[in-house]
Design a protein around this motif. Structure first.
Motif, short mmCIF file in Angstrom:
data_model
loop_
_atom_site.label_atom_id
_atom_site.label_comp_id
_atom_site.label_asym_id
_atom_site.label_seq_id
_atom_site.Cartn_x
_atom_site.Cartn_y
_atom_site.Cartn_z
N GLN A 1 0.86 -1.18 0.00
CA GLN A 1 0.00 0.00 0.00
C GLN A 1 0.90 1.24 0.00
N PRO A 2 1.29 1.71 -1.16
CA PRO A 2 2.22 2.85 -1.24
C PRO A 2 1.73 4.08 -0.48
N ALA A 3 0.43 4.32 -0.50
CA ALA A 3 -0.11 5.50 0.17
C ALA A 3 -0.01 5.40 1.68
N LYS A 4 0.22 4.18 2.19
CA LYS A 4 0.36 3.97 3.63
C LYS A 4 1.79 3.52 3.93
N HIS A 5 2.73 4.27 3.34
CA HIS A 5 4.15 4.02 3.55
C HIS A 5 4.54 2.59 3.17
N PHE A 6 3.91 2.09 2.13
CA PHE A 6 4.23 0.79 1.54
C PHE A 6 4.02 -0.36 2.52
N ALA A 7 2.98 -0.25 3.33
CA ALA A 7 2.64 -1.35 4.22
C ALA A 7 2.24 -2.57 3.38
N PRO A 8 2.60 -3.78 3.81
CA PRO A 8 2.26 -4.97 3.03
C PRO A 8 0.77 -5.22 2.97
N SER A 9 0.35 -5.89 1.92
CA SER A 9 -1.07 -6.23 1.74
C SER A 9 -1.17 -7.72 1.43
N ALA A 10 -1.86 -8.45 2.27
CA ALA A 10 -2.05 -9.89 2.06
C ALA A 10 -3.52 -10.19 1.86
N GLY A 11 -3.82 -11.35 1.29
CA GLY A 11 -5.20 -11.73 1.05
C GLY A 11 -5.34 -12.57 -0.19
N THR A 12 -6.58 -12.78 -0.61
CA THR A 12 -6.86 -13.60 -1.78
C THR A 12 -7.19 -12.71 -2.97
N ILE A 13 -6.56 -13.00 -4.10
CA ILE A 13 -6.84 -12.25 -5.32
C ILE A 13 -8.15 -12.75 -5.91
N ASP A 14 -9.14 -11.86 -5.94
CA ASP A 14 -10.46 -12.24 -6.45
C ASP A 14 -10.50 -12.25 -7.98
N PHE A 15 -9.75 -11.31 -8.57
CA PHE A 15 -9.73 -11.21 -10.03
C PHE A 15 -8.41 -10.62 -10.47
N VAL A 16 -7.84 -11.19 -11.53
CA VAL A 16 -6.59 -10.65 -12.07
C VAL A 16 -6.66 -10.66 -13.59
N PHE A 17 -6.25 -9.53 -14.17
CA PHE A 17 -6.11 -9.44 -15.63
C PHE A 17 -4.69 -9.01 -15.93
N LEU A 18 -3.96 -9.86 -16.64
CA LEU A 18 -2.58 -9.57 -17.03
C LEU A 18 -2.55 -9.35 -18.53
N PRO A 19 -2.22 -8.13 -18.97
CA PRO A 19 -2.24 -7.80 -20.41
C PRO A 19 -1.05 -8.42 -21.15
N THR A 20 -1.23 -9.61 -21.65
CA THR A 20 -0.12 -10.34 -22.29
C THR A 20 -0.10 -10.15 -23.80
N GLY A 21 -1.06 -9.46 -24.37
CA GLY A 21 -1.12 -9.32 -25.82
C GLY A 21 -0.11 -8.33 -26.37
N GLY A 22 0.38 -8.61 -27.58
CA GLY A 22 1.29 -7.69 -28.26
C GLY A 22 2.72 -8.15 -28.20
N PRO A 23 3.52 -7.78 -29.19
CA PRO A 23 4.94 -8.17 -29.22
C PRO A 23 5.75 -7.47 -28.15
N GLY A 24 6.78 -8.16 -27.68
CA GLY A 24 7.70 -7.55 -26.72
C GLY A 24 7.13 -7.37 -25.33
N ILE A 25 6.18 -8.22 -24.93
CA ILE A 25 5.58 -8.10 -23.60
C ILE A 25 5.74 -9.44 -22.87
#
Length: 458
Positions: A343-367
């Motif tokens: 959490q950068p806004a809170k002096h980079f305090a760690p954040s743990a938990g379960t990821i409910d949804f993730v989208f990783l933009p893998t499309g396109g060359p050089g990524i």
């Protein structure tokens, strides 16, 4: 070639190693803590074996359990990745004593270069330029003050056996020395069980430039294009890129000659990275050597079109390097952004938990995205906060920056807080876009301004 390799790590680097092993036709063994039983590296490996409880000391740092896992599964070699036991000379020695190959340098080399003071002296004797500072260890305030009086302020206190910023303090004035020396030494003692210290002159307006190399058993050395890792927070790298702006082919060759000389002087084996400070006049000064694979190795792979882990495995198996220095080329420009569950806004305090949804933009060359993430992935509170790396490649630095800004803008992670918005703002910064920054820029200039904008928006 090895038939089976155990990966003594977790997270994105374990996934990364397992994928290369699959492409090489080598069976992989994953280890995991009870907290990581559903992790991606466990699912991708050919075999997986539990080595202990959630805390690192009970699993990923438990040498006997890991060795037992390797013996039980018939692994012929162990790849340590980075972090955890990757630079532990005792563990590397134990691996060899039970007849398993360590994919990395010899234990005595790890021990030599892991002690920052000894490494400085070894490099000095090899003719590698070093930063002005103490000769050997210092154990108390009086010795520290004697060195400080000689080299002047500002200076940097460092733990001889430390790493990752542990036991490190900047001292700007004489009246700070006593308190900061005690603080740094106590932290070093608690973190690594070693209170030996050394002192370096703080070189201001410098860049953090590093160069990775690999050496086979027959003494062939190859060095790779340099990386600029100057954007740092708390002595931890945030964004890395290759090649470095302002580096000419002649400067690269000069730096390559230095790292080659260093590798030959200590008869290095496998891959490692030598880190330098570069002053405003273009001079390089040895800082330290990491005797393992680096977190930021993907940018090197992107601009050379090489698989460094494959080269590691081949060299460990006794093969000669399959290419010469003349065949190592710089193809385009690559940038890596480290994505953390913080959490950068809170002096980079760690954040743990379960990821409910993730989208990783893998499309396109050089990524490229090196990450263990999926819907339902559990970010554990027991381990490092880095949850993935975003890597792009463009024909030019400008093209790579545009591409990275697009990738960071598209990524979506719900369920935990991440450093995405912080990284997005950093990529938009004019100094970052122009390449006009040094090792203190992020903390001293960018971060205070960015935090102020957050306060103003509340």
């Amino acid at each position: 070639m090895f038939k089976k390799v155990l990966v003594a790590n977790r997270g994105e680097i374990a996934v990364r190693i397992i994928r290369t092993l699959k492409e090489m036709g080598i069976a992989s063994v994953a280890i995991y803590s009870t907290a990581d039983k559903d992790s991606l590296h466990v699912q991708l490996a050919d075999e997986a074996i539990a080595v202990g409880g959630p805390k690192p000391k009970d699993s990923y740092l438990h040498m006997k359990n890991i060795l037992t896992a390797a013996l039980l599964t018939g692994a012929e070699a162990i790849h340590p990745g980075y972090g955890f036991l990757s630079e532990n000379a005792l563990f590397a020695e134990m691996v060899g004593e039970v007849g398993i190959k360590w994919i990395g340098p010899r234990p005595e080399t790890i021990d030599l270069m892991g002690n920052k003071s000894n490494a400085r002296e070894e490099m000095r004797q090899a003719g590698v330029p070093i930063i002005p500072g103490s000769d050997g260890f210092i154990r108390d305030f009086d010795e520290a003050k004697a060195v400080a009086d000689k080299i002047g302020y500002p200076l940097l206190l460092k733990a001889a056996g430390g790493g990752g910023g542990k036991g490190m303090r900047f001292v700007y004035h004489e009246d700070e020395l006593s308190e900061k020396f005690d603080s740094a030494q106590n932290e070093a003692r608690g973190a690594v069980g070693d209170d030996h210290m050394y002192v370096e002159k703080v070189m201001e307006n410098v860049r953090h430039i590093e160069m990775q190399l690999i050496r086979d058993d027959n003494g062939h050395v190859i060095y790779f294009p340099e990386r600029n890792c100057s954007l740092q927070r708390n002595n931890q790298k945030v964004i890395e890129e290759s090649p470095a702006t302002g580096m000419t082919p002649a400067m690269r060759e000069h730096l390559g000659e230095i790292v080659t000389k260093a590798a030959q002087a200590i008869t290095y084996e496998n891959t490692g990275t030598i880190e330098f400070l570069q002053d405003k006049d273009g001079n390089f000064y040895f800082m330290e050597m990491n005797t393992r694979l680096q977190v930021e190795h993907p940018v090197t792979e992107m601009v050379t079109n090489l698989d460094l882990i494959k080269l590691q495995v081949m060299v460990a198996a006794g093969y000669d390097l399959p290419l010469t220095q003349d065949e190592v080329e710089v193809d385009g420009h690559s940038i890596e952004v480290r994505l953390t569950a913080e959490q950068p806004a809170k002096h980079f305090a760690p954040s743990a938990g379960t990821i409910d949804f993730v989208f990783l933009p893998t499309g396109g060359p050089g990524i490229r995205l090196d990450a263990p993430l999926y819907d339902g992935y559990k970010v554990q509170p027991f381990y490092d906060s880095m949850i993935g790396k975003l890597i792009v490649k463009g024909k030019t630095r400008e093209e790579a920056l545009i591409k990275m800004r697009r990738v960071v803008d598209e990524i979506v992670i719900q369920g935990v807080e991440t450093s995405r918005d912080f990284q997005k703002a950093l990529l938009d910064d004019p100094h970052v876009q122009s390449g006009d920054f040094d090792t203190r820029y992020l903390e001293n200039e960018f971060l205070p301004q960015w935090m102020a904008t957050l306060s103003d928006s509340e």
